[in-house]
Each structure stands twice: as C-alpha cells, then as structure tokens.
Write an enzyme that holds these catalytic residues in place. Structure first.
Site, PDB file in Angstrom:
ATOM      1  N   HIS A 198       0.861  -1.189   0.000  1.00 43.78           N
ATOM      2  CA  HIS A 198       0.000   0.000   0.000  1.00 43.78           C
ATOM      3  C   HIS A 198       0.893   1.234   0.000  1.00 43.78           C
ATOM      4  CE1 HIS A 198      -2.880   2.986   1.446  1.00 43.78           C
ATOM      5  NE2 HIS A 198      -3.831   2.137   1.132  1.00 43.78           N
ATOM      6  N   CYS A 236      -3.604   2.694  -4.485  1.00 42.67           N
ATOM      7  CA  CYS A 236      -4.600   3.441  -3.713  1.00 42.67           C
ATOM      8  C   CYS A 236      -4.678   4.835  -4.322  1.00 42.67           C
ATOM      9  CB  CYS A 236      -4.223   3.487  -2.232  1.00 42.67           C
ATOM     10  SG  CYS A 236      -5.410   4.460  -1.272  1.00 42.67           S
ATOM     11  N   HIS A 263      -7.446   0.324  -4.539  1.00 40.33           N
ATOM     12  CA  HIS A 263      -8.336   1.050  -3.627  1.00 40.33           C
ATOM     13  C   HIS A 263      -8.801   2.251  -4.422  1.00 40.33           C
ATOM     14  CE1 HIS A 263      -6.315  -0.389   0.403  1.00 40.33           C
ATOM     15  NE2 HIS A 263      -6.898  -1.364  -0.258  1.00 40.33           N
ATOM     16  N   ASP A 308     -13.090   2.676  -1.506  1.00 44.23           N
ATOM     17  CA  ASP A 308     -12.359   2.954  -0.264  1.00 44.23           C
ATOM     18  C   ASP A 308     -13.140   4.009   0.501  1.00 44.23           C
ATOM     19  OD1 ASP A 308     -10.387   2.691   1.593  1.00 44.23           O
ATOM     20  OD2 ASP A 308      -8.752   3.265   0.293  1.00 44.23           O
ATOM     21  N   HIS A 309     -12.537   4.511   1.544  1.00 45.76           N
ATOM     22  CA  HIS A 309     -13.203   5.444   2.451  1.00 45.76           C
ATOM     23  C   HIS A 309     -14.435   6.122   1.856  1.00 45.76           C
ATOM     24  CE1 HIS A 309      -8.849   6.138   3.969  1.00 45.76           C
ATOM     25  NE2 HIS A 309      -9.234   4.879   4.074  1.00 45.76           N
ATOM     26  N   TYR A 322     -15.348   3.989   6.966  1.00 45.42           N
ATOM     27  CA  TYR A 322     -15.756   2.603   6.688  1.00 45.42           C
ATOM     28  C   TYR A 322     -17.221   2.303   7.019  1.00 45.42           C
ATOM     29  CZ  TYR A 322     -11.074   1.493   5.249  1.00 45.42           C
ATOM     30  OH  TYR A 322      -9.898   1.455   4.539  1.00 45.42           O
TER      31      TYR A 322
HETATM   32  C1  DNO Z   1      -6.858   2.885   5.206  1.00 49.31           C
HETATM   33  C2  DNO Z   1      -6.178   1.747   4.603  1.00 49.31           C
HETATM   34  C3  DNO Z   1      -4.841   1.447   5.222  1.00 49.31           C
HETATM   35  C4  DNO Z   1      -4.301   0.167   4.647  1.00 49.31           C
HETATM   36  C5  DNO Z   1      -2.944  -0.189   5.114  1.00 49.31           C
HETATM   37  C6  DNO Z   1      -2.407  -1.366   4.350  1.00 49.31           C
HETATM   38  O1  DNO Z   1      -8.019   3.014   5.102  1.00 49.31           O
HETATM   39  O2  DNO Z   1      -6.087   1.900   3.234  1.00 49.31           O
HETATM   40  O3  DNO Z   1      -4.984   1.311   6.592  1.00 49.31           O
HETATM   41  O4  DNO Z   1      -5.138  -0.890   5.009  1.00 49.31           O
HETATM   42  O5  DNO Z   1      -2.080   0.862   4.989  1.00 49.31           O
HETATM   43  O6  DNO Z   1      -1.429  -1.968   5.104  1.00 49.31           O
END
Ligand code: DNO
Length: 345
Positions: A198, A236, A263, A308-309, A322
C-alpha cells in the site's frame, strides 16, 4: 475486476449480509485483527473467516493487512525471525485460498488524517487532512486519536519507537524493505500469493520519519528489489493522488503486471498538502476516476478492487471512512463505470 469490500470482522457494524446485498460484490477484504503483530495467525481462525464469507456467497481472497512488525522496518536483530513468521502467515493464507496480501511499510503510523469527521455543506462528513494541523501535533504526547495512530502503544513505547527510528533514514528503510522482500517473495512464488504494498498515505515523510512508497520513483526501486511480479502494489488512488505530481494513469500503463489490488477512492484537494475525502464520482473530487478505470481496462486489469473510504451519510455512524452507505454507492458507481469503459474500449 473483482469488486470487493473491506470487512472488519464480527464487530463490524457493516454485516456480511449487508455486503452481500451490494450488487456485483465478489468478496470481502479482511484480516485476523486480534492476533498481535509478529505472531502466526491460527489456521482455524483463517478457515473460520473464509467459511463465514463463503456462507454468504462472498469470496475471501484478499487480506488487508498482514501487518509488518516495526522491528522488521527498523532492521532489528530479530527481524529475520519476524520475517519468517510473516512468511508462515503467507503459507497459511495461500492454503486457505487467499490470492493477494496487502501490507504497508510506513514507519510507526499508517494513514494519517487531521480530522475524522469534517462537516460538509450537505450535512454529511468526511475525513480530511491538513498538513499544518498534523504537524502541530506531537506524536509522542498527543491525546488525539487518529486513524493511523496505533493505540496499542503506551506513550513511553511510542517515545521509544520514535527514538529508535532516529537511526533509520530513507536509505536504511529501503535496505530493510529489501531484506523483508528477499524473505517473503520466494515464498509467494512458491505458494502463489501476490504481495501488494500500500502506498504511504499521505505520500510524503512526516515527523522526520521516512516514507518511501510515494510514487513512480519509489515503485521503480521497489520492483528492482525483487523482480517477481508477486512483488506488486495496491494502487490506492486517494493516497497517491494527494500528490498532484503522481500521474495515476501513467503508473497503471507503466506497470500493469504489478497491479494486484486497487483502492478506488476520490479526494478533493483544497490547498497545498490539504485535502478532504469526497464521494467516489469524478465530479465530486480532484481525481479522474473515469480515466483511472479506463486505463485499468486498457491494460487488461483483472484484479481486485474495493471502494475505499466513504463519507458518513444518511446519519450513519461508525468507523471513520468505513460506513456502509457511501462505500456501497462507491461500489455501484465503480461497477457502472467499469461496464461503460469495457464496452467502449
Ligand atoms: C486505510 C487503509 C490502510 C491500509 C494499510 C495497508 O483506510 O487503506 O490502513 O489498510 O495501509 O497496510
């Protein structure tokens, strides 16, 4: 693309039933959260998690994260033993059918934000980052609870950890990452696991701690450490996109075989090193989600994606970023966008 959804296990207010009802959902992204970092995950726990997901028609093929022990990142004397434990976890996960393991190599802190619930004009709220506010905090004494803050550390431990990193600059961190990858990538090649690092979030150094997975330059160096395609990345978009110099479509086209997990989220850049998280569609933020998905389709991407978020909308409360609703809207948007780009390639 295989649409997936992060699930935090039995205590997650977003239940597997709800996830299974989102159209087009292939599987969950999860982990065994309560085993201390540096210990092997019990096989029965991995199997139970898989069975729980499968019972709802969801695959369990992506783990996020297997955490990398700080002592590996520090290059401590027991790093090799801890790397061996990580490799053992990879073997166990592969035996249960896991295909992709997401991890990061950020010292001390994972992702960082200055606000967990910034109110937005429409009554929703979102995570936000303002570098000035972050740097005004002292990580060794802060009472603040931020998503990247590891709350399992006492203040004393945090102080010790930060002081241990004084001797770890970016070069040393690269060396330690190399040592880690030399230990785990051959195991991945043997058991068929794709490692997906990531990016650092935000993608620059903070509090004097080095951060090295921040864009194209770092990726070139990362891939050179272990040439196997199992040494890959989690793209991401929101993390990398916080630095406008990162050209996401160029990254996708340059290293298609290294993309194992995406992501997909959008952010609205509001100033220099300042942004807030937005809803997923292109028009809501600063990132061209259409361009990103189109580039993925063009290179024949067939890996895992998760929204993602999300913002907190419709009065939902829960783990910042989340909740169910905005991520589910994100998934539906991404699936629609994907169908569109695929049909017009
Ligand atoms: C946040 C996530 C991170 C991710 C870690 C991977 O929302 O994208 O916490 O899980 O960095 O190790």
């Amino acid at each position: 693309m295989k649409m997936s959804f992060r699930w935090y296990g039995g205590k997650d207010p977003v239940t597997l039933d709800k996830i299974a009802q989102i159209p087009g959902m292939h599987g969950i992204v999860s982990a065994i959260y309560d085993v201390p970092v540096g210990q092997a995950w019990p096989v029965e726990r991995i199997e139970a998690l898989k069975a729980q997901a499968n019972a709802k028609g969801l695959a369990f093929e992506v783990v996020e994260s297997v955490p990398v022990h700080e002592r590996i990142k520090l290059g401590a004397p027991d790093a090799d033993e801890l790397i061996a434990v990580f490799a053992e976890n990879l073997r166990r996960l592969a035996a249960a059918g896991v295909k992709v393991v997401c991890y990061n190599f950020m010292p001390v802190f994972d992702w960082l934000r200055s606000e967990l619930a910034q109110p937005l004009p429409d009554g929703s709220n979102a995570l936000a980052y303002d570098e000035a506010a972050v740097l005004a905090m002292d990580p060794s004494t802060s009472e603040l609870s931020l998503p990247g803050w590891d709350e399992s550390y006492t203040r004393e431990e945090m102080r010790e950890l930060l002081s241990a990193y004084k001797s770890v600059d970016a070069e040393k961190l690269w060396e330690n990452l190399g040592r880690f990858l030399h230990g785990v990538i051959p195991v991945c090649d043997e058991v068929g696991i794709k490692m997906a690092i990531h990016p650092d979030d935000p993608p620059w150094s903070l509090f004097g701690l080095p951060r090295v997975i921040t864009g194209a330059e770092g990726y070139g160096r990362l891939f050179a450490l272990e040439p196997s395609d199992n040494n890959g990345i989690t793209l991401c978009t929101g993390s990398l996109g916080a630095n406008p110099d990162n050209d996401l479509t160029a990254l996708i086209k340059r290293w298609p075989k290294k993309l194992h997990f995406v992501h997909a989220r959008n952010i609205l850049i509001t100033g220099e090193r300042k942004f807030r998280e937005s809803a997923h569609p292109t028009d809501c933020g600063s990132l061209d989600m259409y361009g990103i998905l189109r580039a993925l389709a063009e290179v024949g991407f067939d890996g895992y994606v998760r929204p993602d978020h999300g913002r907190m909308i419709w009065g939902e409360t829960g783990k910042p970023g989340y909740g169910l609703y905005d991520r589910a809207l994100g998934a539906a948007y991404l699936i629609g966008l994907w169908e569109g780009v695929k049909k017009t390639l």
